[in-house]
Design an enzyme around this catalytic site. Structure first.
Site, short mmCIF file in Angstrom:
data_model
loop_
_atom_site.label_atom_id
_atom_site.label_comp_id
_atom_site.label_asym_id
_atom_site.label_seq_id
_atom_site.Cartn_x
_atom_site.Cartn_y
_atom_site.Cartn_z
N VAL A 1 0.83 -1.21 0.00
CA VAL A 1 0.00 0.00 0.00
C VAL A 1 0.87 1.26 0.00
O VAL A 1 0.65 2.20 -0.77
CB VAL A 1 -0.97 0.00 1.22
CG1 VAL A 1 -1.85 1.25 1.19
CG2 VAL A 1 -1.82 -1.25 1.23
N ALA B 1 9.17 5.48 6.59
CA ALA B 1 9.79 4.52 7.50
C ALA B 1 9.53 3.10 7.01
O ALA B 1 8.39 2.75 6.71
CB ALA B 1 9.25 4.69 8.92
N GLY C 1 -11.07 -1.90 1.52
CA GLY C 1 -10.13 -1.32 0.55
C GLY C 1 -10.57 0.02 -0.01
O GLY C 1 -10.69 1.01 0.71
N ILE D 1 -13.38 1.01 -1.25
CA ILE D 1 -14.81 1.39 -1.21
C ILE D 1 -15.07 2.48 -0.17
O ILE D 1 -14.73 2.31 1.00
CB ILE D 1 -15.70 0.17 -0.88
CG1 ILE D 1 -15.38 -0.99 -1.81
CG2 ILE D 1 -17.17 0.55 -0.96
CD1 ILE D 1 -16.05 -2.30 -1.41
N ASP E 1 -9.29 -10.86 10.13
CA ASP E 1 -9.24 -9.60 9.39
C ASP E 1 -10.67 -9.09 9.15
O ASP E 1 -10.98 -7.91 9.38
CB ASP E 1 -8.51 -9.80 8.06
CG ASP E 1 -8.49 -8.53 7.21
OD1 ASP E 1 -7.64 -7.66 7.48
OD2 ASP E 1 -9.33 -8.41 6.30
N LYS F 1 -12.70 -5.72 10.75
CA LYS F 1 -13.47 -4.78 9.93
C LYS F 1 -14.91 -4.71 10.41
O LYS F 1 -15.52 -3.63 10.45
CB LYS F 1 -13.40 -5.20 8.46
CG LYS F 1 -11.99 -5.04 7.87
CD LYS F 1 -11.84 -5.85 6.60
CE LYS F 1 -10.51 -5.55 5.91
NZ LYS F 1 -10.21 -6.54 4.86
N GLY G 1 -5.62 -4.86 -2.31
CA GLY G 1 -4.64 -4.52 -3.34
C GLY G 1 -4.06 -3.14 -3.08
O GLY G 1 -4.72 -2.27 -2.53
P1 NAP Z 1 3.38 -4.76 3.49
O1 NAP Z 1 3.47 -4.85 2.02
O2 NAP Z 1 3.91 -5.88 4.31
O3 NAP Z 1 4.09 -3.39 3.92
C1 NAP Z 1 4.42 -3.09 5.24
C2 NAP Z 1 5.45 -1.98 5.23
O4 NAP Z 1 5.74 -1.56 6.57
C3 NAP Z 1 6.79 -2.41 4.62
O5 NAP Z 1 7.33 -1.35 3.87
C4 NAP Z 1 7.66 -2.70 5.85
O6 NAP Z 1 9.04 -2.46 5.61
C5 NAP Z 1 7.13 -1.67 6.83
N1 NAP Z 1 7.27 -2.08 8.23
C6 NAP Z 1 6.67 -3.14 8.82
N2 NAP Z 1 7.00 -3.18 10.14
C7 NAP Z 1 7.84 -2.15 10.35
C8 NAP Z 1 8.55 -1.67 11.49
N3 NAP Z 1 8.43 -2.27 12.68
N4 NAP Z 1 9.32 -0.58 11.34
C9 NAP Z 1 9.44 0.05 10.15
N5 NAP Z 1 8.78 -0.35 9.04
C10 NAP Z 1 8.00 -1.45 9.14
O7 NAP Z 1 1.86 -4.57 3.95
P2 NAP Z 1 0.66 -3.89 3.15
O8 NAP Z 1 -0.06 -4.94 2.38
O9 NAP Z 1 1.13 -2.69 2.45
O10 NAP Z 1 -0.31 -3.52 4.36
C11 NAP Z 1 -0.01 -2.44 5.21
C12 NAP Z 1 -1.21 -2.13 6.10
O11 NAP Z 1 -2.34 -1.85 5.29
C13 NAP Z 1 -1.66 -3.26 7.03
O12 NAP Z 1 -2.17 -2.71 8.21
C14 NAP Z 1 -2.78 -3.91 6.25
O13 NAP Z 1 -3.71 -4.56 7.10
C15 NAP Z 1 -3.41 -2.70 5.62
N6 NAP Z 1 -4.18 -2.94 4.40
C16 NAP Z 1 -3.65 -3.64 3.37
C17 NAP Z 1 -4.39 -3.84 2.23
C18 NAP Z 1 -3.87 -4.65 1.06
O14 NAP Z 1 -4.66 -4.96 0.19
N7 NAP Z 1 -2.60 -4.99 1.01
C19 NAP Z 1 -5.68 -3.30 2.13
C20 NAP Z 1 -6.20 -2.55 3.20
C21 NAP Z 1 -5.43 -2.40 4.32
P3 NAP Z 1 9.87 -3.34 4.50
O15 NAP Z 1 9.34 -2.88 3.18
O16 NAP Z 1 11.28 -2.96 4.73
O17 NAP Z 1 9.54 -4.77 4.81
N1 HSE Z 2 -6.01 -8.77 3.54
C1 HSE Z 2 -7.10 -7.90 3.34
C2 HSE Z 2 -8.10 -8.56 2.45
C3 HSE Z 2 -6.61 -6.62 2.73
O1 HSE Z 2 -7.79 -9.59 1.85
O2 HSE Z 2 -9.22 -8.08 2.36
C4 HSE Z 2 -7.68 -5.56 2.63
O3 HSE Z 2 -8.02 -5.08 3.90
#
Ligand code: NAP
Ligand code: HSE
Length: 433
Positions: free
Chosen positions: A17, A46, A136, A138, A203, A207, A306
């Site tokens: 994200v 960060a 996401g 929406i 998860d 929500k 996504g």
């Molecule tokens: P991700 O790809 O794993 O990204 C996490 C990021 O945070 C990475 O850049 C990681 O660094 C960094 N990070 C993690 N722990 C850290 C720490 N202790 N100190 C510093 N940096 C740290 O996860 P994501 O899919 O983007 O999801 C991020 C958040 O959005 C989560 O809360 C998730 O629930 C939420 N979310 C995700 C989606 C989705 O579809 N993916 C949708 C809605 C909400 P590195 O890059 O160095 O590993």
């Molecule tokens: N892991 C979550 C999902 C990301 O699959 O819906 C969106 O919050």
């Protein structure tokens, strides 16, 4: 503020994200400036590993010390797309207390600690927004909080996890193997860092807690949510559902109890009729039905997971928070005045379809029907099929709506009946009027 003003933004997280948020801040800079009434300037990102290549992000902005970011005096808005509870909770508390508005996509954190985080935000006159945390891209939390502020919501029901919906879709349409599709959902950036949170239902439960809190103006946390994931859903279950004209979906439901004073919030797989709009929500799409007294039924539909869709929701919050800061209007308190009490799933009203392996002899159906009657559960449909084995039959019993506690007591009693060899499966049914 005028359009020459600058709002400084720090990103916690530069992953699926975060990288898209950073990209859009650059690609859409001029539109965002016009809409926010200020230039949104990215001043820090960060991450865990500063050596990883991150195209589109100026390496000079990277740091592996998120605490140093949230204690900076020149950061106006902190965007948290890092995930997890620890150290994230402390980071966001620090950011808010330090006077920064916070945008988060972290449903795990918000579903447990929204009350304390909102309190800190309110005390310091800053915003705390998390549209991206639920469904996401929406627009759903803002409509609930603002557009429906004049109405009375009775029920929220929907598909709020992209990963599990993707898996169930592939199982239904392609007979795909569970493990293979999960790996694919991870590759596409839909799954949580630990996908157990997706497939275990947690998860979606997080929500659901956030939705229930907003919809009912009452505090509902993750621990108030009944949670059952899709780990025990087999291809056989999916096929059996199809035979009956249903599709299996992982649903999140929050509804007022009949007495009007409680709210039951639950996440579990359920049979949905093929003709119901939720049945056609495929892949990582999400859809949420909201029922309100005056508005009637509404459906919110779109991409539920996504990087890019989620970043869209983050940027919407960012523009609003930037505008609010410019206008000096940040820091609304959380609305939990209604104080509905979270109630256990036993108080939910739902229907079951129960698959029984029974003895094929006189009196069996009567004994089974009596068992339902004793527990106040009314039978709607009965289908009996003979099996290859002599003296055995398969009974499929569909019920009318009943209290979940009564339905589950019925199933317990059925297990004790001599005539019942096995309770093969029990599924809840939703979306049938
Ligand atoms: P991700 O790809 O794993 O990204 C996490 C990021 O945070 C990475 O850049 C990681 O660094 C960094 N990070 C993690 N722990 C850290 C720490 N202790 N100190 C510093 N940096 C740290 O996860 P994501 O899919 O983007 O999801 C991020 C958040 O959005 C989560 O809360 C998730 O629930 C939420 N979310 C995700 C989606 C989705 O579809 N993916 C949708 C809605 C909400 P590195 O890059 O160095 O590993
Ligand atoms: N892991 C979550 C999902 C990301 O699959 O819906 C969106 O919050």
């Amino acid at each position: 503020g005028g359009v020459s003003d600058v709002v400084r933004v720090a990103l916690l997280g530069g992953g699926t994200v975060g990288s898209q948020v950073a990209r859009l801040l650059t690609d859409s800079a001029e539109d965002l400036r016009q809409r926010a009434g200020a230039t949104l300037e990215l001043v820090a990102v960060a991450v865990r590993d500063t050596a990883k290549p991150r195209p589109g992000i100026d390496p000079a902005l990277l740091t592996d010390d998120p605490m140093s970011v949230v204690t900076r005096d020149d950061v106006d808005i902190v965007v948290e797309v890092m995930g997890g509870l620890d150290p994230t909770r402390e980071l966001l508390e620090t950011a808010l207390a330090n006077g920064a508005s916070v945008i988060s996509a972290n449903k795990a954190l918000l579903s447990e600690h929204s009350a304390s985080l909102h309190q800190i935000a309110h005390d310091h006159g800053v915003d705390l927004f998390y549209e991206a945390a639920v469904a996401g891209a929406i627009p759903l939390l803002r409509p609930l909080r603002e557009s429906l502020a004049g109405d009375r919501v009775s029920r929220v029901l929907g598909i709020v996890n992209g990963t599990t919906n993707y898996i169930l879709t592939k199982m239904d349409e392609e007979g795909a193997d569970y493990a293979d599709v999960l790996a694919e959902a991870q590759r596409l950036g839909y799954a949580e860092a630990d996908p157990t949170a997706d497939v275990g239902g947690h998860d979606a439960a997080a929500k659901a807690a956030i939705l229930a809190t907003l919809a009912f103006h009452s505090s509902v946390t993750l621990f108030d949510v009944y949670c059952e994931g899709i780990t025990s859903v087999t291809l056989r279950d999916v096929e059996a559902a199809r035979d009956l004209g249903y599709v299996i979906k992982l649903l999140a439901v929050a509804e007022r109890t009949a007495d009007g004073h409680g709210v039951v919030t639950r996440v579990h797989p359920a049979l949905v009729p093929r003709a119901h709009p939720l049945a056609s929500v495929r892949d990582a799409f999400n859809a949420v039905f909201v029922e309100a007294e005056s508005a009637g039924q509404m459906m919110f539909y779109g991409r539920g997971a996504g990087g890019e869709p989620t970043a869209s929701a983050v940027l919407g919050d960012l523009v609003t928070a930037a505008r609010n800061r410019q206008a000096g209007a940040a820091g609304q308190a959380q609305s939990v005045y209604a104080g509905l009490t979270p109630r256990p799933i036993g108080e939910a009203t739902t229907r079951y379809i129960i698959n029984l392996d029974v003895a094929d002899r006189p009196g069996v159906l009567a004994a089974i029907a009596t068992c339902f009657g004793h527990h106040d559960v009314s039978i709607q449909t009965v289908r009996q099929d003979t099996t290859d084995e002599a003296g055995r039959a398969v009974l499929l019993i569909g019920t009318h709506a009943a209290l979940d506690a009564d339905l589950s007591a019925t199933v317990d009693a059925l297990r004790d009946l001599d005539a019942v060899n096995q309770v093969v499966s029990v599924m809840r049914v939703e979306g049938v009027e």
